[in-house]
Design an enzyme around this catalytic site. Structure first.
Site, PDB file in Angstrom:
ATOM      1  N   GLY A 142      18.388  61.929 102.270  1.00 48.45           N
ATOM      2  CA  GLY A 142      17.996  61.139 103.423  1.00 48.45           C
ATOM      3  C   GLY A 142      17.931  59.657 103.128  1.00 48.45           C
ATOM      4  O   GLY A 142      18.386  58.820 103.929  1.00 48.45           O
TER       5      GLY A 142
ATOM      6  N   SER B 187      23.808  73.752 102.065  1.00 48.87           N
ATOM      7  CA  SER B 187      23.861  73.741 100.609  1.00 48.87           C
ATOM      8  C   SER B 187      24.939  74.702 100.147  1.00 48.87           C
ATOM      9  O   SER B 187      25.192  75.723 100.792  1.00 48.87           O
ATOM     10  CB  SER B 187      22.512  74.170 100.036  1.00 48.87           C
ATOM     11  OG  SER B 187      22.615  74.459  98.656  1.00 48.87           O
ATOM     12  N   SER B 188      25.548  74.399  99.015  1.00 49.14           N
ATOM     13  CA  SER B 188      26.583  75.293  98.491  1.00 49.14           C
ATOM     14  C   SER B 188      26.008  76.620  98.017  1.00 49.14           C
ATOM     15  O   SER B 188      26.758  77.583  97.792  1.00 49.14           O
ATOM     16  CB  SER B 188      27.331  74.618  97.338  1.00 49.14           C
ATOM     17  OG  SER B 188      26.430  74.260  96.298  1.00 49.14           O
ATOM     18  N   CYS B 189      24.679  76.721  97.899  1.00 50.55           N
ATOM     19  CA  CYS B 189      24.085  77.998  97.470  1.00 50.55           C
ATOM     20  C   CYS B 189      24.144  79.062  98.564  1.00 50.55           C
ATOM     21  O   CYS B 189      23.786  80.209  98.321  1.00 50.55           O
ATOM     22  CB  CYS B 189      22.651  77.799  97.010  1.00 50.55           C
ATOM     23  SG  CYS B 189      21.472  77.521  98.333  1.00 50.55           S
TER      24      CYS B 189
ATOM     25  N   TYR C   8      16.066  80.356  99.879  1.00 48.73           N
ATOM     26  CA  TYR C   8      16.541  79.047 100.362  1.00 48.73           C
ATOM     27  C   TYR C   8      17.910  79.197 101.028  1.00 48.73           C
ATOM     28  O   TYR C   8      18.165  78.633 102.097  1.00 48.73           O
ATOM     29  CB  TYR C   8      16.619  78.070  99.192  1.00 48.73           C
ATOM     30  CG  TYR C   8      17.136  76.709  99.547  1.00 48.73           C
ATOM     31  CD1 TYR C   8      16.342  75.787 100.222  1.00 48.73           C
ATOM     32  CD2 TYR C   8      18.423  76.319  99.175  1.00 48.73           C
ATOM     33  CE1 TYR C   8      16.815  74.519 100.534  1.00 48.73           C
ATOM     34  CE2 TYR C   8      18.901  75.047  99.480  1.00 48.73           C
ATOM     35  CZ  TYR C   8      18.093  74.157 100.158  1.00 48.73           C
ATOM     36  OH  TYR C   8      18.570  72.911 100.458  1.00 48.73           O
TER      37      TYR C   8
ATOM     38  N   LYS D 235      19.137  78.385 104.969  1.00 49.68           N
ATOM     39  CA  LYS D 235      20.231  77.478 105.296  1.00 49.68           C
ATOM     40  C   LYS D 235      21.342  78.179 106.092  1.00 49.68           C
ATOM     41  O   LYS D 235      21.953  77.583 106.989  1.00 49.68           O
ATOM     42  CB  LYS D 235      20.802  76.863 104.011  1.00 49.68           C
ATOM     43  CG  LYS D 235      19.894  75.814 103.384  1.00 49.68           C
ATOM     44  CD  LYS D 235      19.706  74.637 104.307  1.00 49.68           C
ATOM     45  CE  LYS D 235      18.881  73.535 103.693  1.00 49.68           C
ATOM     46  NZ  LYS D 235      18.711  72.379 104.599  1.00 49.68           N
TER      47      LYS D 235
ATOM     48  N   PRO E  64      27.017  70.422 101.014  1.00 53.14           N
ATOM     49  CA  PRO E  64      27.257  69.641  99.793  1.00 53.14           C
ATOM     50  C   PRO E  64      27.157  70.500  98.547  1.00 53.14           C
ATOM     51  O   PRO E  64      26.451  71.517  98.525  1.00 53.14           O
ATOM     52  CB  PRO E  64      26.133  68.607  99.821  1.00 53.14           C
ATOM     53  CG  PRO E  64      25.031  69.266 100.580  1.00 53.14           C
ATOM     54  CD  PRO E  64      25.705  70.142 101.605  1.00 53.14           C
TER      55      PRO E  64
ATOM     56  N   ASN F 219      26.312  70.505  94.241  1.00 58.85           N
ATOM     57  CA  ASN F 219      25.140  70.031  93.496  1.00 58.85           C
ATOM     58  C   ASN F 219      25.091  68.508  93.533  1.00 58.85           C
ATOM     59  O   ASN F 219      26.086  67.834  93.248  1.00 58.85           O
ATOM     60  CB  ASN F 219      25.219  70.490  92.041  1.00 58.85           C
ATOM     61  CG  ASN F 219      25.244  71.994  91.924  1.00 58.85           C
ATOM     62  OD1 ASN F 219      24.272  72.664  92.221  1.00 58.85           O
ATOM     63  ND2 ASN F 219      26.380  72.531  91.503  1.00 58.85           N
TER      64      ASN F 219
ATOM     65  N   HIS G 235      16.362  70.261  89.721  1.00 58.99           N
ATOM     66  CA  HIS G 235      17.641  70.858  89.391  1.00 58.99           C
ATOM     67  C   HIS G 235      18.048  70.449  87.973  1.00 58.99           C
ATOM     68  O   HIS G 235      17.373  69.643  87.327  1.00 58.99           O
ATOM     69  CB  HIS G 235      18.700  70.423  90.407  1.00 58.99           C
ATOM     70  CG  HIS G 235      18.491  71.024  91.759  1.00 58.99           C
ATOM     71  ND1 HIS G 235      17.962  70.323  92.815  1.00 58.99           N
ATOM     72  CD2 HIS G 235      18.736  72.276  92.226  1.00 58.99           C
ATOM     73  CE1 HIS G 235      17.883  71.115  93.876  1.00 58.99           C
ATOM     74  NE2 HIS G 235      18.338  72.302  93.552  1.00 58.99           N
TER      75      HIS G 235
END
Length: 309
Positions: free
Chosen positions: A13, A104-106, A133, A137, A160, A162, A176
């Protein structure tokens, strides 16, 4: 035009706000958690009814590393669901013309084919260490699509890879991998220690995107993209955690050794995003991993509480 950046104090942000300030021409709305608790449905509805931003970038979320995700799945699910539901619903109820949901890519399956295409979503089991998480998302992505499908709203979702950079969380207990390494190497250097212990084997592969580059990519999507499908935002290249650790060690100037604690989990074996779609829209990152780590460490030394400890 008013644009609300939710989560403006976080790493993403704050980078988005800096990018918007450089571009000019927008009235940037921000609120701290003390000013507006995004988990409070009534407070969020009241605020949107008053301010009525035409655009929203939702970068607000509860985030953390493997340890924090494993310890607090209830909080990761409930808080993230509440935040995104409240912000998206109130935004569209009060005239929002375009909404960007940051995922998130997770969200992708643990063993998705590499590099991971956007259509891999929900094609297999998630990584168990951060599934709470990820599920939150995924729900946010589906809600954005639902607002488009049912009500014709302009809601887009960006995934996005990481991230790292200024404003990151450097607490080694909840951060992380990359920022946690910066803190560990920095403290070991200051104490004259001979080794640093890192989790896992060092063999998993990851890509790392500098957050200032991400911010530019998100603003490009706000301007040029209006599709239903999610868009990956990444580098398109990855490296092992071991290679990353050696780069961080060099940037920090720690002269000791790295010892890998193989009793700890590695997480997903590899996570590289297919960035064909966003490249086709004309965006690519411009910061090398070496440049980004050096810049992040400089910010850490000047701003992070962990630099003093």
């Amino acid at each position: 035009m008013k644009i609300f950046v939710a989560g403006h104090r976080g790493m993403v942000g704050s980078a988005v706000v800096r990018a918007l300030q450089k571009g000019g021409g927008m009235e940037i709305l921000t609120r701290t958690r003390a000013e507006l608790d995004l988990t409070d449905t009534g407070a969020v509805a009241k605020w949107f009814a008053k301010e009525k931003p035409e655009q929203v970038i939702d970068a607000a979320a509860r985030v953390g590393g493997i340890m924090e995700n494993a310890r607090r799945p209830v909080e990761f699910l409930i808080e993230n669901l509440r935040i995104q539901n409240n912000v998206m619903e109130s935004a569209f109820q009060n005239g929002c013309q375009k909404f960007l949901f940051l995922g998130s890519s997770c969200i992708y399956p643990k063993h998705a084919a590499q590099p991971i295409r956007e259509d891999s979503l929900m094609s297999g089991p998630l990584e168990p260490t951060n599934d709470a998480y990820a599920l939150a998302k995924i729900a946010g992505v589906r809600l954005a699509q639902a607002f488009r499908d049912e009500y014709g709203k302009s809601a887009i979702s960006a995934m996005p890879t990481n991230l790292y950079g200024p404003g990151d969380n450097f607490d080694p207990e909840s951060s992380h991998a990359l920022p946690g390494m910066i803190t560990k190497f920095h403290r070991a250097k200051g104490k004259g220690e001979k080794e640093v212990v890192l989790w896992g084997t060092g063999s998993p592969k990851r890509e790392w995107l500098y957050v200032e580059d991400l911010a530019g990519g998100l603003l490009m999507l706000m301007e040029k993209y209006d599709g239903r499908e999610i868009v990956n935002v990444g580098v398109g290249e990855d490296q092992t955690i071991k290679e990353l650790a050696e780069k961080v060690q060099k940037a920090v100037g720690f002269a000791g050794k790295i010892r890998w604690d193989t009793s700890k989990p590695d997480g997903t074996p590899r996570k590289l995003l297919d960035v064909t779609k966003i490249h086709g829209l004309g965006w690519k990152p411009s910061t090398s991993i070496e440049e980004g780590i050096a810049s992040t460490y400089d910010w850490f030394l000047k701003n992070a509480p962990e630099a003093k400890g």
